[in-house]
Every structure is written in structure tokens, then in C-alpha cells.
Write a protein that holds these residues in place. Structure first.
Motif, short mmCIF file in Angstrom:
data_model
loop_
_atom_site.label_atom_id
_atom_site.label_comp_id
_atom_site.label_asym_id
_atom_site.label_seq_id
_atom_site.Cartn_x
_atom_site.Cartn_y
_atom_site.Cartn_z
N ALA A 122 16.32 54.32 72.76
CA ALA A 122 15.43 54.59 71.62
C ALA A 122 15.18 53.25 70.94
CB ALA A 122 16.09 55.56 70.64
N VAL A 123 13.90 52.93 70.71
CA VAL A 123 13.52 51.65 70.13
C VAL A 123 12.72 51.90 68.85
CG1 VAL A 123 12.21 49.51 70.48
CG2 VAL A 123 13.41 50.57 72.41
N TRP A 124 13.14 51.23 67.79
CA TRP A 124 12.41 51.27 66.52
C TRP A 124 11.88 49.89 66.22
CZ3 TRP A 124 16.86 53.87 67.46
CH2 TRP A 124 16.85 55.27 67.24
N VAL A 125 10.76 49.85 65.54
CA VAL A 125 10.19 48.58 65.08
C VAL A 125 9.86 48.69 63.60
CG1 VAL A 125 9.24 47.93 67.33
CG2 VAL A 125 7.81 49.21 65.72
N THR A 126 9.85 47.54 62.96
CA THR A 126 9.39 47.49 61.58
C THR A 126 8.23 46.52 61.51
OG1 THR A 126 10.02 47.16 59.27
CG2 THR A 126 11.05 45.70 60.87
N ARG A 127 7.27 46.88 60.70
CA ARG A 127 6.07 46.08 60.54
C ARG A 127 5.88 45.73 59.07
NH1 ARG A 127 2.72 45.80 64.71
NH2 ARG A 127 3.12 47.13 66.50
N GLY A 128 5.31 44.58 58.86
CA GLY A 128 4.84 44.17 57.55
C GLY A 128 3.35 43.99 57.68
N GLY A 129 2.59 44.92 57.09
CA GLY A 129 1.14 44.90 57.33
C GLY A 129 0.90 45.26 58.78
N ASP A 130 0.14 44.43 59.48
CA ASP A 130 -0.15 44.68 60.90
C ASP A 130 0.75 43.90 61.83
OD1 ASP A 130 -2.20 46.40 60.27
OD2 ASP A 130 -3.75 44.85 60.33
N ARG A 131 1.77 43.25 61.30
CA ARG A 131 2.61 42.36 62.10
C ARG A 131 3.97 42.98 62.38
NH1 ARG A 131 4.63 36.35 60.53
NH2 ARG A 131 5.40 35.82 62.59
N LEU A 132 4.41 42.93 63.63
CA LEU A 132 5.73 43.40 64.01
C LEU A 132 6.75 42.35 63.57
CD1 LEU A 132 6.59 45.27 67.19
CD2 LEU A 132 8.10 43.48 66.41
N LEU A 133 7.72 42.76 62.75
CA LEU A 133 8.70 41.83 62.20
C LEU A 133 10.12 42.04 62.70
CD1 LEU A 133 7.52 41.71 58.48
CD2 LEU A 133 7.25 39.93 60.22
N GLY A 134 10.41 43.21 63.26
CA GLY A 134 11.78 43.45 63.71
C GLY A 134 11.88 44.65 64.62
N THR A 135 13.04 44.75 65.27
CA THR A 135 13.31 45.88 66.15
C THR A 135 14.82 46.12 66.25
OG1 THR A 135 12.86 46.84 68.33
CG2 THR A 135 13.43 44.50 68.29
N VAL A 136 15.16 47.32 66.62
CA VAL A 136 16.54 47.69 66.96
C VAL A 136 16.45 48.81 67.99
CG1 VAL A 136 16.82 49.47 65.15
CG2 VAL A 136 18.83 48.22 66.00
N ALA A 137 17.49 48.95 68.78
CA ALA A 137 17.50 50.01 69.79
C ALA A 137 18.88 50.63 69.90
CB ALA A 137 17.06 49.44 71.15
N LEU A 138 18.90 51.85 70.38
CA LEU A 138 20.13 52.55 70.74
C LEU A 138 20.07 52.85 72.23
CD1 LEU A 138 20.57 55.17 67.87
CD2 LEU A 138 21.89 53.08 68.23
N ALA A 139 21.12 52.46 72.93
CA ALA A 139 21.24 52.76 74.36
C ALA A 139 22.21 53.92 74.52
CB ALA A 139 21.74 51.53 75.11
N PHE A 140 21.74 54.98 75.19
CA PHE A 140 22.54 56.18 75.37
C PHE A 140 23.11 56.22 76.78
CE2 PHE A 140 19.22 57.14 72.27
CZ PHE A 140 19.99 57.58 71.20
N PRO A 141 24.43 56.44 76.93
CA PRO A 141 25.04 56.51 78.26
C PRO A 141 24.53 57.73 79.02
CG PRO A 141 26.71 56.28 76.54
CD PRO A 141 25.41 56.56 75.87
N ASP A 142 24.60 57.66 80.34
CA ASP A 142 24.17 58.79 81.15
C ASP A 142 25.33 59.60 81.72
OD1 ASP A 142 25.07 56.94 82.97
OD2 ASP A 142 23.28 56.94 84.21
N LYS A 143 26.55 59.19 81.44
CA LYS A 143 27.73 59.90 81.96
C LYS A 143 28.08 61.08 81.03
CE LYS A 143 29.54 55.72 84.00
NZ LYS A 143 28.57 54.79 83.44
N PRO A 144 28.45 62.22 81.60
CA PRO A 144 28.75 63.40 80.79
C PRO A 144 29.87 63.18 79.76
CG PRO A 144 28.51 64.03 83.08
CD PRO A 144 28.50 62.52 83.03
#
Length: 178
Positions: free
Chosen positions: A61-83
Motif C-alpha cells: 500500500a502506497v500513500w503520497v502527499t502533495r503540496g498543491g500539484d507537487r508530490l512531496l512525500g510517500t510512505v508504504a506498507l509491505a504486507f507479508p504473504d505467509k499465513p
């Protein structure tokens, strides 16, 4: 005004140039996020394009933050696939463009990822970051628990081996629940 939004795979594809600009700026700024300098734009674009399949599959899952029309940052969560590990996620690639630092964007992105993790049923988050970096201070101030450091774990963009600190947090729980 800044906004934070979760990207679909199609939106990630549409934003790869901006995401690549953010990634190259972060590496040029000296952050140890898995890349060596100089990182060219084409390589950064390719790296982001490779993430789209994981976003589409729900493993990232990837989130971004923008200031006006400009991308200023991002963060992500990586989810494991093992039960046996679906209760946890790894916080990865928290980046804020050098032009956007000092505005609380890193804290906002971090809080968004934590809130969304809790809403998705994630009960444990973990991450690693360069020891004694500004990111380490952010995580400590946000209530993450420091487990310890691994010496010479990762190279900085200039190639210097540095220790990496491992953190965890239980989303939605008080910081002293360890």
C-alpha cells in the motif's frame, strides 16, 4: 495545503515520474533507503514501476502527499504473504522531498500508515532505518519502540556501511505497551 492519498496501481503508474524525482532527491540528500548515489531517473522510474504489481495484488500500500500539484512525500506498507504473518506489516520507503521537509509531512505520512494499518487489522508494524539518522528521531518521537541496531547493515548512498536500527509499534496501542 497538503493532502495524503493512497495510490492504486494505475495511479502509481501515472505518478512514476514524480515518484522517481522524489526517490532521486531523497538519495541525493543522503538518506539510506536502499540505493547508492548517483541514482538516475530512469532507474528510479523502473523501480517504482516494479512496485505496481504488488500494489495491484494488495501486498503493498502506497500513500503520497502533495503540496498543491507537487508530490512531496510517500510512505508504504509491505504486507507479508505467509499465513502466519498476516497480522503484521513493514513500514517502508518513508520519503519527504528536501523542499518539503520541516512541515510535518513525514509525521503525517507515518500517522496515516499507522492508522490505515490498524484499520486493516494489522496489529504489529516494524521497520528499519539508519542509526542516528533524522528518521530514527522521528520514529522515536512517534512512539515506536527501538529493538536494537545491527552493525554495518546497509550502505549509505555514498557507499559507507552504517548500523541500522530496528523498530516496532502496535498500531492504536499506547507507546509503552512493550
Amino acid at each position: 495545503m497538503t493532502t495524503v492519498a493512497r495510490l492504486t496501481a494505475a495511479e502509481l503508474h501515472a505518478a512514476v515520474d514524480e515518484l522517481a524525482d522524489l526517490l532521486t532527491d531523497t538519495v541525493e540528500g543522503g538518506a539510506s533507503i536502499g540505493f547508492l548515489a548517483p541514482l538516475d531517473h530512469a532507474a528510479a522510474v523502473a523501480w517504482w514501476r516494479e512496485r505496481a504489481a504488488a500494489v495491484s495484488a494488495g501486498r503493498l500500500a502506497v500513500w503520497v502527499t502533495r503540496g498543491g500539484d507537487r508530490l512531496l512525500g510517500t510512505v508504504a506498507l509491505a504486507f507479508p504473504d505467509k499465513p502466519n504473518s498476516r497480522h503484521r506489516a513493514e513500514l517502508v520507503k518513508l520519503m519527504v522531498h528536501r523542499d518539503g521537509r520541516g512541515q510535518g509531512l513525514g509525521r503525517t505520512l507515518l500517522a496515516t500508515a499507522e492508522k490505515e494499518a490498524a484499520a486493516a487489522g494489522v496489529t504489529l508494524l516494524h521497520l528499519d532505518t539508519e542509526t542516528d539518522s533524522p528518521a530514527e528521531s522521528l520514529y522515536l518521537s512517534a512512539g515506536w519502540t527501538r529493538l536494537g541496531a545491527i552493525p554495518d547493515y546497509a550502505a549509505t548512498p555514498s557507499g559507507e556501511l552504517r548500523p541500522t536500527t530496528i523498530f516496532y509499534k502496535r498500531p492504536g496501542a499506547p507507546a509503552d505497551d512493550a
